[in-house]
Scaffold this active site. Structure first.
Site, PDB file in Angstrom:
ATOM      1  N   ILE A  86       0.978  -1.165  -0.173  1.00  0.00           N
ATOM      2  CA  ILE A  86       0.528   0.645   0.440  1.00  0.00           C
ATOM      3  C   ILE A  86       1.285   1.245   0.175  1.00  0.00           C
ATOM      4  O   ILE A  86       2.007   1.106   0.779  1.00  0.00           O
ATOM      5  CB  ILE A  86      -1.179   0.074   1.045  1.00  0.00           C
ATOM      6  CG1 ILE A  86      -1.820  -1.201   1.212  1.00  0.00           C
ATOM      7  CG2 ILE A  86      -2.013   1.055   1.453  1.00  0.00           C
ATOM      8  CD1 ILE A  86      -2.170  -1.660   2.502  1.00  0.00           C
ATOM      9  N   CYS A  87       0.637   2.072  -1.052  1.00  0.00           N
ATOM     10  CA  CYS A  87       1.195   3.633  -1.249  1.00  0.00           C
ATOM     11  C   CYS A  87       0.147   4.661   0.055  1.00  0.00           C
ATOM     12  O   CYS A  87      -0.706   5.126  -0.844  1.00  0.00           O
ATOM     13  CB  CYS A  87       1.368   4.336  -2.043  1.00  0.00           C
ATOM     14  SG  CYS A  87       1.987   5.660  -2.430  1.00  0.00           S
TER      15      CYS A  87
END
Length: 191
Positions: A86-87
């Site tokens: 996840i960014c």
């Protein structure tokens, strides 16, 4: 000082019946190893989806953010379609000890509604999002139905698997053949 009392308190606040569309529970007896769940929001390609999140709470919590990744496959610019990485800034350099596991999960849920394609985790998905939003929405919905909504296409997948094909190959063949079982089986058989 141990973070265990705080984690236990937070888990009470984000149990399965909290009404927020997100929750987290321990995996076994280790409260540093959690499983989260996010419900896809209405009016998005993720509507109806149930997304499972792996949550690893470090010993230094809350002074370090929890490590999170999607277990459920998802088509989103800020989430790797391969690894579930996840960014999201609050899971990295914008984390604050005032944040909680629940607020992190709510932030992930909000990310599903408001992608940041200019700061992607998955460049291929981000490019599709920017260049062809309709195709992106269609594919994100297809992935939601396939991986996060067990009731939609699971029957088709199960029937093809019962014919002796591996699940991943069955899903791929069904996707490539617009979820037509007969065409998918013929493709798997090389016909």
């Amino acid at each position: 000082m141990s973070s265990d009392p705080r984690i236990r308190k937070e888990l009470k606040e984000c149990g399965p019946d909290n009404g927020s569309g997100v929750f987290a529970v321990p995996v076994g007896d280790d409260i540093h190893d959690l499983r989260g769940e996010i419900l896809g929001s209405e009016d998005t390609p993720f509507q109806g989806g149930i997304f499972n999140i792996e949550i690893k709470v470090p010993v230094q919590y809350p002074f370090e953010p929890p490590k999170m990744r999607f277990i459920t496959k998802i088509w989103h610019p800020n989430i790797s379609s391969q690894t579930g990485a996840i960014c999201l800034d609050i899971l990295k350099d914008q984390w604050s000890p005032a944040l909680t596991i629940k607020t992190a999960l709510l932030s992930l849920q909000a990310l599903l509604c408001a992608a940041e394609p200019t700061d992607p985790q998955d460049a291929v998905v981000a490019e599709m999002y920017i260049k062809n939003r309709g195709e992106y929405d269609r594919k994100a919905k297809e992935w939601t139905d396939t991986y996060a909504n067990p009731s939609v296409n699971s029957g088709k997948i199960q029937r093809v698997v019962e014919m002796g094909f591996e699940k991943e190959k069955a899903v791929k063949a069904l996707e490539e053949n617009e979820w037509d079982e007969e065409k998918a089986v013929n493709a798997l058989l090389g016909m």
